[in-house]
Design an enzyme around this catalytic site. Structure first.
Site, PDB file in Angstrom:
ATOM      1  N   HIS A  33       0.876  -1.171   0.000  1.00  0.00           N
ATOM      2  CA  HIS A  33       0.000   0.000   0.000  1.00  0.00           C
ATOM      3  C   HIS A  33       0.918   1.228   0.000  1.00  0.00           C
ATOM      4  CE1 HIS A  33      -2.849   2.889   1.846  1.00  0.00           C
ATOM      5  NE2 HIS A  33      -3.814   2.062   1.483  1.00  0.00           N
ATOM      6  N   CYS A  74      -4.604   2.382  -3.725  1.00  0.00           N
ATOM      7  CA  CYS A  74      -3.361   2.873  -3.111  1.00  0.00           C
ATOM      8  C   CYS A  74      -2.213   1.900  -3.328  1.00  0.00           C
ATOM      9  CB  CYS A  74      -3.547   3.150  -1.621  1.00  0.00           C
ATOM     10  SG  CYS A  74      -4.724   4.433  -1.277  1.00  0.00           S
ATOM     11  N   GLN A  88      -4.446  -5.451   6.733  1.00  0.00           N
ATOM     12  CA  GLN A  88      -5.407  -6.381   6.122  1.00  0.00           C
ATOM     13  C   GLN A  88      -5.352  -7.769   6.742  1.00  0.00           C
ATOM     14  OE1 GLN A  88      -7.731  -5.518   4.076  1.00  0.00           O
ATOM     15  NE2 GLN A  88      -6.991  -3.485   3.522  1.00  0.00           N
ATOM     16  N   LYS A  99     -10.496  -1.276  10.159  1.00  0.00           N
ATOM     17  CA  LYS A  99     -10.575  -2.435   9.268  1.00  0.00           C
ATOM     18  C   LYS A  99     -10.923  -3.698  10.049  1.00  0.00           C
ATOM     19  CE  LYS A  99      -7.300  -0.515   5.978  1.00  0.00           C
ATOM     20  NZ  LYS A  99      -8.117  -0.027   4.882  1.00  0.00           N
ATOM     21  N   ASP A 152       3.124  -4.648   7.974  1.00  0.00           N
ATOM     22  CA  ASP A 152       1.890  -3.872   7.886  1.00  0.00           C
ATOM     23  C   ASP A 152       0.732  -4.871   7.963  1.00  0.00           C
ATOM     24  OD1 ASP A 152      -0.447  -2.812   6.870  1.00  0.00           O
ATOM     25  OD2 ASP A 152       0.479  -1.870   5.133  1.00  0.00           O
TER      26      ASP A 152
HETATM   27  C1  PLP Z   1      -2.355  -3.021   3.491  1.00  0.00           C
HETATM   28  C2  PLP Z   1      -2.704  -1.658   3.976  1.00  0.00           C
HETATM   29  N1  PLP Z   1      -1.780  -0.940   4.604  1.00  0.00           N
HETATM   30  C3  PLP Z   1      -2.045   0.270   5.096  1.00  0.00           C
HETATM   31  C4  PLP Z   1      -3.270   0.856   4.945  1.00  0.00           C
HETATM   32  C5  PLP Z   1      -3.511   2.216   5.505  1.00  0.00           C
HETATM   33  O1  PLP Z   1      -4.384   2.143   6.566  1.00  0.00           O
HETATM   34  P1  PLP Z   1      -4.946   3.472   7.247  1.00  0.00           P
HETATM   35  O2  PLP Z   1      -5.481   4.309   6.124  1.00  0.00           O
HETATM   36  O3  PLP Z   1      -6.009   2.977   8.154  1.00  0.00           O
HETATM   37  O4  PLP Z   1      -3.820   4.112   7.950  1.00  0.00           O
HETATM   38  C6  PLP Z   1      -4.270   0.154   4.285  1.00  0.00           C
HETATM   39  C7  PLP Z   1      -5.597   0.763   4.061  1.00  0.00           C
HETATM   40  O5  PLP Z   1      -6.271   0.443   3.105  1.00  0.00           O
HETATM   41  C8  PLP Z   1      -3.990  -1.143   3.800  1.00  0.00           C
HETATM   42  O6  PLP Z   1      -4.916  -1.863   3.174  1.00  0.00           O
END
Ligand code: PLP
Length: 422
Positions: free
Chosen positions: A138, A380, A218, A241, A215
């Site tokens: 992301h 993203c 998900q 999420k 990270d």
């Molecule tokens: C894999 C992953 N990392 C990071 C993020 C960013 O999360 P946040 O916008 O809640 O900080 C997302 C959000 O879609 C994501 O899917």
């Protein structure tokens, strides 16, 4: 837990290990209509819906014990502090961290990664170093490293993926060397659903002398996470999420790393003493990294969300989402010219696809008119989509409350929309 998606599709009579109708009743939003049609919400990878138990926490907090935390001596401040710190223990147990102090509240995964980049990264990375990210990342696990690399001059390298969207582990091994200081990788890809072998990746990173940041945005909604079993140096996730509120998430870090890291944001709460003449000293972890008034109600509500997940059972949620994914995968394969992106053997509940002759944006807009919420765009993850030769995909993503009937509604709506635009 990981699953393979090549199993036969479940029969329509397949059922989860929990009472699905009762579970759906927890979500007021699921009974609303969109454009006169019952809502079918399949945008869970963007944000999951919120059970009433979590919504009630806000009402309770603002009605009974709204107060700033940590510094007050009065009853309300005490109650708010107790509830806030209670979430820290719930998150610790949820991730199986060793110690409460290893849990830092952030606004979400993005802020957690930026914290690591700006604190650990600035203190530990030099111009000759290398940081590895994967092509599956992301933007929130790419851009903070790009920004820092512009300043410090370290090299950012990218772990490639194979045609199924699985990480190329041979390439990963080849990229690791004595200059590698950090591997930053997602546990589950939001764009494709690929589940990455983060435990093996951590072992390899450590053998090369590097740290690993995972990270988990998900992963936490879909599978059990054990940061000690993974041996992650850092692990980040977002509350919204995982059936919780927006504006809150957490960073787990190994204790010795967090203790050695300098503060990132300065302000109230993160200090021990402040003086113009003697200099300022900082609070111990985790407060060193929690400057200012946090999202108190959201943190308290996050606890209820994680308890809700635990009550349902993360293994049961994971199994049910896998059945939904398998069924949906089989059903969309009926559609001519539909190409699934992300066919790795281990996948979480994300179905990303493009349709020949139909622009993803048009599909997203028109299918919304039929009450079906999916996501369209680059998710993203522009470098990944460009690698697959597309600018956008349609993405249906599943949560505990989705049903096989909703998958049927989605596929029927998709077929109708494709007929309209082709
Ligand atoms: C894999 C992953 N990392 C990071 C993020 C960013 O999360 P946040 O916008 O809640 O900080 C997302 C959000 O879609 C994501 O899917």
């Amino acid at each position: 837990m990981s699953h393979t998606v090549d199993a036969a599709a479940p029969a329509l009579s397949a059922a989860p290990a929990f009472d699905l109708a009762a579970l759906r009743d927890d979500f007021p939003i699921l009974s609303r209509e969109v454009h006169g049609k019952p809502l079918v919400y399949l945008d869970n990878a963007a944000t999951s819906q919120t059970p009433r138990q979590v919504i009630e926490v806000f009402n309770d907090y603002y009605s009974r014990y709204n107060a700033n935390i940590h510094r007050g001596l009065h009853t309300l401040a005490d109650e708010a502090t107790g509830a806030f710190e209670g979430t820290r223990e719930t998150v610790r147990a949820f991730l199986n961290a060793e110690d409460l102090r290893q849990i830092i509240f952030t606004r979400g995964t993005t802020e957690a990664i930026n914290l690591v980049a700006n604190s650990w990264g600035r203190a530990n990375l030099g111009p000759d170093d290398e940081v590895l990210v994967s092509l599956l990342e992301h933007h929130s696990n790419i851009v903070p490293w790009q920004l820092l690399s512009r300043e410090i001059g370290f090299t950012l390298k990218v772990i490639p993926v194979d045609t199924d969207g699985a990480l190329d582990m041979a390439a990963y091994r080849g990229l690791l060397n004595e200059r590698t200081k950090l591997v930053a990788v997602n546990h589950v890809s939001n764009a494709l659903g690929t589940i990455n072998p983060v435990t093996e990746m951590a072992t390899l990173a450590h053998q090369a002398g590097a740290k690993i940041l995972v990270d988990g945005a998900q992963a936490t909604p879909h599978q059990m996470v054990d940061v000690q079993a993974i041996d992650a140096d850092f692990y980040a996730f977002s509350g919204h999420k995982v059936y919780g509120p927006t504006g809150v998430g957490a960073l787990y870090g190994k204790r010795e790393l967090l203790e050695a890291m300098p503060p990132w944001q300065g302000g109230g709460e993160m200090i021990s003493t402040v003086s113009f003449t003697e200099g300022t000293t900082f609070a111990a972890i985790p407060h060193k990294f929690e400057a200012g008034t946090p999202a108190i109600a959201e943190v308290i509500a996050l606890r209820r969300a994680l308890e809700w997940v635990q009550d349902v059972g993360i293994a049961a949620i994971s199994d049910w989402e896998h059945q939904l994914l398998t069924y949906a995968t089989q059903r969309v394969r009926e559609i001519d010219g539909l190409r699934i992106l992300g066919t790795a053997p281990h996948k979480a509940g994300v179905l990303s696809f493009v349709v020949e002759g139909a622009h993803s944006q048009d599909i997203g807009l028109l299918i919304d008119q039929l009450g079906v919420a999916i996501r369209t765009g680059h998710h993203c993850a522009q470098p990944l989509l460009h690698h697959f030769g597309v600018d956008a995909t349609c993405r249906a993503s599943f949560a505990a409350y989705n049903t096989l009937e909703e998958v049927d509604t989605f596929v029927a709506a998709l077929k109708r929309v494709i007929d309209m635009v082709r």
